[in-house]
Design an enzyme around this catalytic site. Structure first.
Site, mmCIF file in Angstrom:
data_model
loop_
_atom_site.group_PDB
_atom_site.id
_atom_site.type_symbol
_atom_site.label_atom_id
_atom_site.label_comp_id
_atom_site.label_asym_id
_atom_site.label_seq_id
_atom_site.Cartn_x
_atom_site.Cartn_y
_atom_site.Cartn_z
ATOM 1 N N HIS A 76 64.963 44.860 -6.885
ATOM 2 C CA HIS A 76 63.509 45.054 -6.787
ATOM 3 C C HIS A 76 62.802 44.009 -7.656
ATOM 4 C CE1 HIS A 76 59.516 46.752 -6.996
ATOM 5 N NE2 HIS A 76 59.637 46.905 -8.302
ATOM 6 N N ASP A 105 47.140 15.365 1.959
ATOM 7 C CA ASP A 105 48.384 16.149 1.892
ATOM 8 C C ASP A 105 48.828 16.109 0.444
ATOM 9 O OD1 ASP A 105 50.784 17.527 2.403
ATOM 10 O OD2 ASP A 105 50.902 16.655 4.403
ATOM 11 N N TRP A 140 67.174 42.402 -14.036
ATOM 12 C CA TRP A 140 66.848 41.014 -13.664
ATOM 13 C C TRP A 140 67.157 40.076 -14.801
ATOM 14 C CZ3 TRP A 140 62.877 37.281 -14.804
ATOM 15 C CH2 TRP A 140 61.995 37.649 -15.828
ATOM 16 N N SER A 170 64.492 24.742 -6.024
ATOM 17 C CA SER A 170 63.354 24.695 -5.115
ATOM 18 C C SER A 170 62.040 24.707 -5.884
ATOM 19 C CB SER A 170 63.433 25.881 -4.156
ATOM 20 O OG SER A 170 62.162 26.249 -3.728
ATOM 21 N N SER A 171 61.929 25.610 -6.868
ATOM 22 C CA SER A 171 60.691 25.680 -7.652
ATOM 23 C C SER A 171 60.456 24.403 -8.420
ATOM 24 C CB SER A 171 60.761 26.820 -8.662
ATOM 25 O OG SER A 171 60.668 28.030 -8.028
ATOM 26 N N HIS A 254 59.825 34.251 -20.730
ATOM 27 C CA HIS A 254 58.426 34.478 -21.096
ATOM 28 C C HIS A 254 57.479 33.510 -20.400
ATOM 29 C CE1 HIS A 254 55.185 36.485 -22.978
ATOM 30 N NE2 HIS A 254 54.645 35.302 -22.985
ATOM 31 N N GLU A 256 57.901 32.378 -17.638
ATOM 32 C CA GLU A 256 57.908 32.874 -16.261
ATOM 33 C C GLU A 256 56.829 33.951 -16.038
ATOM 34 O OE1 GLU A 256 59.464 32.000 -13.542
ATOM 35 O OE2 GLU A 256 59.017 33.740 -12.290
ATOM 36 N N TYR A 258 53.985 34.045 -17.316
ATOM 37 C CA TYR A 258 52.719 33.328 -17.105
ATOM 38 C C TYR A 258 52.706 32.621 -15.769
ATOM 39 C CZ TYR A 258 51.632 34.673 -21.764
ATOM 40 O OH TYR A 258 51.382 35.432 -22.859
ATOM 41 N N SER A 269 39.234 33.409 -10.923
ATOM 42 C CA SER A 269 38.219 32.488 -11.437
ATOM 43 C C SER A 269 37.478 31.776 -10.314
ATOM 44 C CB SER A 269 38.858 31.431 -12.349
ATOM 45 O OG SER A 269 39.616 32.048 -13.348
ATOM 46 N N HIS A 303 59.909 37.909 -28.836
ATOM 47 C CA HIS A 303 59.353 39.269 -28.889
ATOM 48 C C HIS A 303 60.090 40.199 -27.931
ATOM 49 C CE1 HIS A 303 56.069 37.864 -25.828
ATOM 50 N NE2 HIS A 303 57.145 38.242 -25.184
ATOM 51 N N HIS A 304 60.908 39.633 -27.055
ATOM 52 C CA HIS A 304 61.750 40.481 -26.209
ATOM 53 C C HIS A 304 63.007 40.912 -26.944
ATOM 54 C CE1 HIS A 304 59.441 39.682 -22.521
ATOM 55 N NE2 HIS A 304 59.220 38.513 -23.080
ATOM 56 N N THR A 329 43.880 34.787 -23.720
ATOM 57 C CA THR A 329 43.797 35.717 -22.604
ATOM 58 C C THR A 329 42.496 36.505 -22.683
ATOM 59 O OG1 THR A 329 46.173 35.901 -22.906
ATOM 60 C CG2 THR A 329 45.161 37.385 -21.331
ATOM 61 N N LYS A 332 39.473 34.514 -21.537
ATOM 62 C CA LYS A 332 39.294 34.487 -20.088
ATOM 63 C C LYS A 332 38.596 35.754 -19.606
ATOM 64 C CE LYS A 332 43.170 31.637 -18.710
ATOM 65 N NZ LYS A 332 42.847 31.133 -17.388
ATOM 66 N N ARG A 451 64.371 53.577 -19.486
ATOM 67 C CA ARG A 451 64.372 52.831 -18.230
ATOM 68 C C ARG A 451 65.783 52.812 -17.669
ATOM 69 N NH1 ARG A 451 62.385 46.846 -19.736
ATOM 70 N NH2 ARG A 451 62.219 46.684 -17.485
HETATM 71 CU CU CU Z 1 57.308 37.878 -23.206
#
Ligand code: CU
Lengths: 601, 198, 121
Positions: A76, A105, A140, A170-171, A254, A256, A258, A269, A303-304, A329, A332, A451
């Protein structure tokens, strides 16, 4: 057009239509393919979530076995992140980068096609693991030593390594392409500080991916070696270090998050000024906030890992940087609110989603900053509170933003308006459903529900809120159904949308809906960050297209497809028999060679 | 991979070529790739529970191969010089030189890996072995890709139609990649081989 | 050499370095490498100077190759900025991760570093 009696002609027309899409290098077609593929995986991944919620609806549920449950929650997340939200973001990037910066293009059209086909082959490899001996089942983030060959016997985690490396490739290619395009192919007059905010966010996302993907690639290669080639990077018994995996993974992981949220911030925006009929409040502030989120995003990964025993000083440092990243953040959020303040707001469906984005993202952001405190984080680690947090950020944030974008840009992409009435129904059902699903998870988390458990006993006081969450998740399902019906009904209407139905200020609205293959007959002059509004005020009219307009477009190519098949085969070979790797390398080499010698004019 | 239209071929926002910009951004990305590999190596550097440690290094061989790679950078820059000044003969000769020096470096690496393996250092021996092989192995892969890349440039410049008026640009970009692989080795040689284990 | 002019016209801004200068740069790089090698043989005599010395020499080689061979000295400042960003980020993250491992408090139980939280129970 072939008539019904002309059977052969129809088949040929069909074939050439398919061939046209397989060999296209047009950024709009590639964007469309990204969008359809991404949304398909969004639906599949949503179904796995419904299965998970069904299992957890009542204590001692028996819908899913423990093994299948582990695969479902892992896939998931993987599918939502890598196969749904990122490609849907890439879909809008592809479609709107050239249109918003006034180019015909992207910088490298064939590389763009290659990115899509490699994404497709990587996604199929990852997804096929369900049918080939079991999907990845270690979450994940795949913490060692759960991923070690001893504790994860099937080949699910090999699919994880190979699939993610290919998707990362690819990314990386797509991001390189986007970054070069935005930096180097802007229309005359479009300086960096006149770029639409969405383009700024795209640029930041591209650089985040370019700089963070190599880190996770290294980690995935090492994990693959651990599982297949007898190394011991992450196995503690033989001197390896499971914490190293966590560092490398979150150094990517992390940034990721963002990557997932910044595109939606960019969409919002764009949407909010248009429907508030007011220029964006504090353009420069919002741009710098986005860029500094990008830079600071590399300095908060640990922080993880507060509960891994970082030590006092590192914990304090990462606590401080994490609180610090909340500041841009917050900037914004105040910018969006100030844009709406005093504007004459039109409440379209797109605006509904954008406003909901601000509210839901703020909730998710606040519960995120809570975890900047190591003490709070240690309490919440591995509880449902964290699940609530990420879903407020990623569903309430990223997905709501994407839906806002879908309703906003649909007329530009298809020439048709999605129904507003149906759209508002889907919005309210989704809004109610998401809050019913995820808000109770805060309570569940604080009362200690962990979890990633496939079932729980009665008597912990978790029963009621789990039931509420499950009902909410079904409401989300209903809202997606309403949306799908809306799409199918809309696509049967005639394409009547005008060029600029919302009276928006950015360049994509200066061409027809849907845009011609060459995007613009004449690219308008750019004098500000809101060119169409400024040009109207200053009375600048875009000149008519000259007679006999001929714009040279790059020819289509099947080399990207061949190269992607080669890369896919290498991946399959790494998972089955090494001989296939050889064939894959041979096909890729042919693809590269054909690519480099085929004419591009 | 030319730009989409004729106008943009001659005008870009930053005044630089798209392809060259792509290569530089890619090299920035590669910094993080080798940075992660090197971090892994340094974290495990002192950790060898069994089997050989850093005392296995043979400085004579590594010094020679380091010198070889350094000289290949010199020949590469001369190839770029030839391309930019219209001296296509010099360009082809120097490209060939670079390719051969790259192959020699790879030969030394294969020899080194074989020797270490025969002395009992394999991927599974200890953390030092695993992280050393994966770090220098990935560098070797980059040299290999560079050899193929430069060979394809050489072959197409020998063919009758050649790579045309954009030759200097293509050679320049190929050179960027090659020099990057060289500076990675400059860092690895110092950090891995010269700085002693402590 | 009929196409010599065509090749030359395509790009007019080239680095002005001559072949002779390139050869001198190559020589300098070789000499630095030789000095590094000699230094590593006198590990004990050099003591604390050794590691910073080797790192400085390696940095000098790095800068020479990037500036002269990769033409960053002559090319657009954007290239330098982009590459420097990637390089500096990679260096910072490398140092951060290595330091985090060196001061891993869980490893220090019993051994103990100064300032180790476990000692202040
Ligand atoms: Cu994080």
């Amino acid at each position: 057009m072939a008539t019904a009696t002309d059977g052969v002609g129809t088949v040929q027309a069909e074939q050439s239509k398919v061939w046209e899409w397989l060999t296209t290098v047009d950024h709009k077609k590639i964007g469309t393919m990204y969008g359809i593929t991404g949304f398909t995986y969004f639906l599949i991944s949503g179904l796995t979530a419904l299965a998970i919620r069904t299992q957890l609806a009542v204590p001692n549920g028996n819908v899913l076995s423990a093994e299948l449950y582990n695969q479902f929650f892992t896939m998931h997340a993987l599918m939502m992140i890598f196969l749904a939200i990122m490609p849907m973001g890439a879909s809008f990037f592809n479609y709107f980068i050239p249109l918003q910066i006034g180019a015909r293009d992207v910088a490298f059209p064939r590389l763009n096609a290659l990115s899509y086909w490699v994404f497709l082959s990587g996604s199929l490899i990852l997804f096929s693991s369900f049918f080939l001996g079991g999907a990845p089942d270690a979450g994940w983030f795949a913490y060692a030593p759960l991923t070690d060959a001893k504790y994860s016997v099937g080949s699910g985690l090999d699919f994880y390594c190979v699939g993610l490396i290919i998707l990362g490739l690819s990314s990386l290619m797509a991001s390189l392409n986007f970054a070069v395009t935005i930096l180097n192919m802007r229309a005359p007059g479009m300086t960096m500080m006149r770029l639409p905010v969405y383009m700024w966010m795209t640029l930041v996302v591209s650089f985040l991916l370019i700089l963070s993907l190599p880190i996770v690639t290294v980690a995935l290669v090492m994990l693959y070696f651990d599982r297949n080639f007898t190394t011991n990077f992450f196995t503690p018994e033989t001197g390896g270090d499971p914490i190293l995996w966590q560092h490398l993974f979150w150094l990517f992981g992390h940034p990721e998050v963002y990557v997932l949220i910044l595109p939606s911030m960019g969409i919002v925006s764009e949407v909010i000024p248009v429907f508030s009929r007011k220029p964006l409040f504090g353009y420069a502030a919002i741009v710098f906030a986005g860029a500094s989120i990008g830079v600071l995003g590399f300095g908060v990964w640990a922080h993880h890992m507060f509960t891994t025993g970082l030590g006092t000083v590192p914990a304090l440092v990462f606590s401080a940087t994490t609180m610090g990243i909340g500041v841009p953040t917050g900037v914004k959020i105040f910018n969006w609110l100030s844009t709406m303040y005093g504007g004459s707001i039109r409440f379209t469906t797109s605006m509904y989603f954008a406003v909901a984005f601000i509210a839901m993202f703020t909730i998710g952001g606040i519960s995120g900053v809570m975890h900047a405190s190591p003490a709070v984080d240690s309490q919440h680690q591995d509880t449902y509170f964290v699940v609530a947090h990420i879903h407020y950020v990623l569903f309430g944030g990223a997905i709501m933003g994407i839906f806002s974008g879908i309703f906003y840009w649909w007329p530009k992409m298809t020439g048709r308006f999605l129904s507003e009435i149906s759209g508002k129904w889907s919005f309210w059902v989704m809004f109610a459903g998401m809050n019913l699903t995820f808000f109770p998870m805060h309570f569940l988390g604080v009362s200690g529900m962990p979890r990633r458990i496939y079932t729980y006993d009665e008597g912990f006081g978790w029963d009621d809120w789990n039931m509420v969450a499950t009902i909410g998740s079904y409401l989300i399902g209903v809202s997606i159904l309403i949306f799908l019906i809306n799409v199918f009904r809309t696509m049967r209407q005639p394409a009547t949308a005008p060029d600029n139905p919302w009276d928006a200020p950015t360049l994509e609205w200066a061409t027809s809906s849907p845009p011609p293959e060459h995007d613009f007959d004449v690219v308008p002059e750019v004098h500000s960050s809101m060119p169409l509004w400024t040009n109207r005020e200053m009375g600048i009219v875009t000149p008519e297209a000259p007679e006999g307009l001929h714009i040279h477009l790059p020819p289509s190519s099947y080399m990207p497809l061949i190269l992607a098949i080669g890369v896919g085969l290498i991946g399959v070979g790494l998972l089955s028999h090494l001989a296939l790797v050889g064939i894959g390398v041979a096909i890729s080499t042919y693809g590269v060679w054909g690519w480099s010698i085929e004419p591009t004019d | 991979m030319s730009a989409a239209t004729h106008e943009t071929e001659h005008h870009t926002s930053l005044g630089v070529d798209n392809r060259k910009l792509l290569m530089w951004i890619f090299l920035a990305s590669e910094c993080l790739f080798f940075g992660s590999l090197l971090s892994t190596y340094l974290i495990f550097k002192g950790e060898s529970l069994s089997g050989p440690g850093t005392d296995i290094f043979a400085f004579e061989i590594t010094s020679i191969s380091t010198f070889v790679l350094l000289m290949s950078s010199l020949s590469m820059v001369l190839a770029v010089y030839g391309a930019q000044h219209g001296q296509l003969g010099l360009m082809k000769l120097m490209l060939l030189c670079t390719i051969l020096l790259g192959l020699v470096f790879l030969g030394f690496q294969v020899y080194e890996f074989k020797t270490f393996a025969s002395e009992g250092l394999t991927l599974s021996t200890n953390q030092f072995g695993a992280s050393f092989y994966i770090l220098t192995g990935f560098h070797g892969c980059h040299v290999g890709v560079g050899v193929l890349y430069l060979s394809s440039l050489l072959i197409s410049s020998v063919r009758r139609n050649g790579i045309g008026k954009e030759t200097p640009l293509y050679i320049d970009i190929g050179g960027l990649y090659w020099h990057f692989v060289d500076i990675v080795w400059i860092v690895l040689f110092t950090v891995v081989y010269l700085i002693p284990a402590y | 050499m009929a196409d010599m002019n065509a090749v030359h016209d395509a790009h007019d801004e080239h680095p002005t370095t001559t072949i002779r200068e390139y050869l001198i740069i190559g020589l300098v790089l070789s000499v630095i490498t030789a000095v590094e090698l000699v230094m590593s043989l006198y590990e004990d005599e050099l003591g604390v100077v050794l590691i910073p010395g080797l790192l400085i020499f390696s940095a000098i080689k790095f800068v020479i190759v990037v500036a002269m061979f990769m033409h960053l000295k002559f090319d657009s400042i954007r290239f330098t900025q982009i590459f420097a960003f990637g390089f500096v980020l990679a260096t910072c993250l490398l140092i951060a991760v290595v330091v985090l491992f060196a001061y891993d408090a869980t490893d220090a139980i019993g051994g103990g570093f100064i300032g180790d939280p476990i000692e202040h129970h």
